[in-house]
Design an enzyme around this catalytic site. Sequence first.
Site, PDB file in Angstrom:
ATOM      1  N   ASP A 200       7.095 -96.439 -28.758  1.00 16.32           N
ATOM      2  CA  ASP A 200       6.673 -95.501 -29.415  1.00 16.32           C
ATOM      3  C   ASP A 200       6.755 -95.768 -30.996  1.00 16.32           C
ATOM      4  OD1 ASP A 200       6.299 -92.462 -30.450  1.00 16.32           O
ATOM      5  OD2 ASP A 200       6.305 -92.185 -28.460  1.00 16.32           O
ATOM      6  N   HIS A 238       7.670 -88.897 -32.918  1.00 15.29           N
ATOM      7  CA  HIS A 238       7.347 -88.708 -31.889  1.00 15.29           C
ATOM      8  C   HIS A 238       8.405 -89.340 -30.790  1.00 15.29           C
ATOM      9  CE1 HIS A 238       4.118 -89.948 -28.975  1.00 15.29           C
ATOM     10  NE2 HIS A 238       3.974 -88.532 -28.827  1.00 15.29           N
ATOM     11  N   SER A 410       1.755 -86.514 -23.987  1.00 14.82           N
ATOM     12  CA  SER A 410       2.831 -87.093 -24.426  1.00 14.82           C
ATOM     13  C   SER A 410       4.197 -86.829 -24.040  1.00 14.82           C
ATOM     14  CB  SER A 410       2.826 -86.991 -25.920  1.00 14.82           C
ATOM     15  OG  SER A 410       2.299 -87.868 -26.688  1.00 14.82           O
TER      16      SER A 410
END
Length: 891
Positions: A200, A238, A410
């Site tokens: 990520d 994220h 996600s």
Amino acid sequence: MRLPLTLLLALLAYDSVYATPAKRHYSTHDYYVLEHNPHAGASLADCASSLGVEIVEQAGALQDHWLVRAPKPSSLLGKRHADAVMQALEDLQTRAQLSGFSARSEDALRSRDIVSSVKYLAPQTLRQRTKRAPPPPISPGGDGDIESSASVAQRMGITDPEFGRQWHIVNDASPHNMMNVTGVWDMGITGKGVISALVDDGLDYTSDDLAANFYAYGSYDFNDHLDLPTPTLFDDHHGTRCAGQIAAVKNDVCGVGIAYDSKVAGLRILSGPISDVDESAALNYDYQNTSIFSCSWGPPDDGRSMEGPGYLIKKAMVNGIQNGRQGKGSIFVFASGNGGRSADQCNFDGYTNSIFSVTVAAVDYRGLHPDYSEACAANMVVAYSSGSGNQITTTDRGKNKCAHSHGGTSAAAPNAAGIFALALQTRPDLSWRDVQHLCVKTAQMINPDDPDWETTAAGNRFSYKYGYGVINGYEFIKAAQAWQLVKPQAFIDLQTVQIANGSMNIFHTMTGGEPIVPGGVTNSIEVTQSMLDENNFEKLEHITVKVWITHTRRGDVEVELVSPNGIRSILAATRYGDSAKTGFPGWTFMTVKHWDENPVGKWSLRVNDQNKEDESGAFLGWTMTVWGSVKDATKPLKVYDVPVIDSLLPPAAEGSSDSHISTPIPTATTTKTFSKPTAGLPGDHGDKEGENHKPAFPGSQPTTTKPAEDVADPAKTSTSTTTTPTPDEGWFADLSNLVTNQMWFFVAIGAVIVFSIAVGVFFWRRRARRRAQYSTLPESDDVAMSSIGRSTQGGQRTKELYDAFGEVSDDEDADEETRLHPQGPSPGINLHSGFLDDDPSTAGGITPTRYRDEPESEHIEPTHHEPQGERSDSPASGSGDGSWEHASETR
Ligand SMILES: *[C@@H]1O[C@H](CO)[C@@H](O)[C@H](O)[C@H]1NC(C)=O
Ligand SMILES: *[C@@H]1O[C@H](CO)[C@@H](O)[C@H](O)[C@H]1NC(C)=O
Ligand SMILES: *[C@@H]1O[C@H](CO)[C@@H](O)[C@H](O)[C@H]1NC(C)=O
């Protein structure tokens, strides 16, 4: 320049899995990956010196794949520099070919050795992957009644202040809709000893909610080439949020992870453009210790892209499932994509439709289908995420921070990964395929009245929106504990059908094929019991279908597969936004809908379009691979290998595909779509009400008992009788292998000759001069080497990359923390100049340097980035240490 021989030998012997990748210096060097065939005559060092490159290191965990590099040509020649290394290979091919005509010269023989030893050579270009969930706006709803979560917290001694808002663990508002793991915790299973990696944008290991579960050894920053995956861009939260979902510590910070005693590593690749070699290294990083690779990103979810992993990345995934986790196989978990509203489908994404990954789509806290979540026949399961006014609460970047607005597919993927971590604690012996089987067997049907559900031949329920259903922690772990391991994998490559002389050459030019008529064109392939027996094949799992279709508007094309039992898999439904004219040049679709079905009989593929007057297309050919388990595990196993070139129609004959001389060398990586690091996830994804009453692909209603032939024009079905040789016979079965090899060789050489004419006489002279230089590695920077060849390519790629980053400001971030830092003024403009600094044409002051691992201090820009200016200075990272390719001094 050349590595000393002893060092090279040491490198060869070195198990690179545990090596820290060398820093990259893209501003001064061009990087390539060279696949070396050690048995074809020329040593790696000879190949490198003939191509004018130096060896940097093994490419990730891939054996016989080497990252090599050559100094970038000087800026004197401006943008129109050529790729000297690829040109060198073409020259070698030309000279190798001379031996076929004239007397054997030593030069020709040597060239031949080199050419046959270089199995694959491709420049490494940087490109950007798209995160699948920019933070959504905060919505008020969802608090509801917290009694039940409160009592769970009390019983289990959970003091995390935000646990009550983690409805995906205990859902007070809609009790049945949650990951159902508290019962697993009661069994003492909390993920101990299992490591997951978040591939990520970094992982905040300083967070009090993650520090104790952070696994530094398996972490690495592939954007900045640093040991620790520090999130430095202002929107690098994220990966941290996804990590919190899996392994947030049970303490007094935010909430808990689904496997709160498991460990998480961060592999940072999304914070800037990265090359295929680094992406593949990330997917195999520390892959003996790390079990799960959670990937919430992919090609753009814009309903227009059709893109998959390149050769090296495919190889890394295959390497992962074959050799990772002591041979049990890495578990790759991929988010299905957030492009649902753009009619995007996960079968247009080569990561999510890979058989080697578990594809996870989303349902919201009410169990409804959020419209962003992509549907397709490759969807395996769904997990909970944002929608209907409620999002995911998880750890955020910062010492003591909580995010309440996480979401998209996600966030669904890490929820599934957390369950796999729990399962691997109790059953570390599960293979990557056992995990997939357990998904199929234990996922729970949701919204039973949804018309998207269909019954499969094996009696399971499948839906394009939900896959086999919602993954349920308790059911999954209970089944895992009792699970009998599946037998090894078997697969059968069926014959490739060529329809009406349809063909595609190495340049992706497609010709011929059956025009698509109203009602579509149908073609069939027969699977017989004796094929299964010959291939030691017992039970069906995945099916992959490769198609060659031309069309003036790709989004109009529908592709569906019908099994001998009448079960239909829609592989491609219409995509209103996709007006690409490129068709499907050997694109591979995948379906899990036929899991456990008896594959014997006639499989039909129907290709249809929208009958528009001014749009047309043709169906050129297709093939199918059936994957499953072996019947007799004691027999020698057929091991899958990724072909270098796999989309020719007709396919290269068997003999030639193994012949290194005849294998055309791909000159560059396949088409890439560079995109901004945002997802197609709509900003209101957390607020919008989900649904449970619409088929994923309306207009394509189930016709489960109707064989495809009935649908098609009878004349068309005649194509099903097209004679096609089996792969074993090959398309040139009437010719000897030798001749076949020569033919492919001639095709490649012909291309080189055409190219050479275009380059012109002037360059011919220069080339002649260069020939003399090939026998030695260029010790000095050979400017002339760069002047020949595909002149504009480098410049165009750079531009594409820049354009992609120019759109970065679209990434709307409404979360509390980041809202404090509004978007800087037009990051694109600053970005552009920053990026051009890395362009050889403007980086005039940089002299190509010799390879070394040490930081090059003159490249380190001691800038202090303002939060809103970070992106402007560096497209890949706002690290204060310098731009993306310049590693900092500390490693
Ligand atoms: C969740 O797990 C419990 C065991 O803890 C089980 O009894 C229950 O049926 C499960 N709930 C759902 C919705 O699957
Ligand atoms: C990771 O694996 C290597 C080799 O398999 C081993 O030496 C090392 O101790 C492992 N590290 C951890 C933290 O498990
Ligand atoms: C395919 O090619 C062969 C030989 O070139 C030709 O005879 C035949 O008519 C072609 N078939 C079609 C459908 O175009």
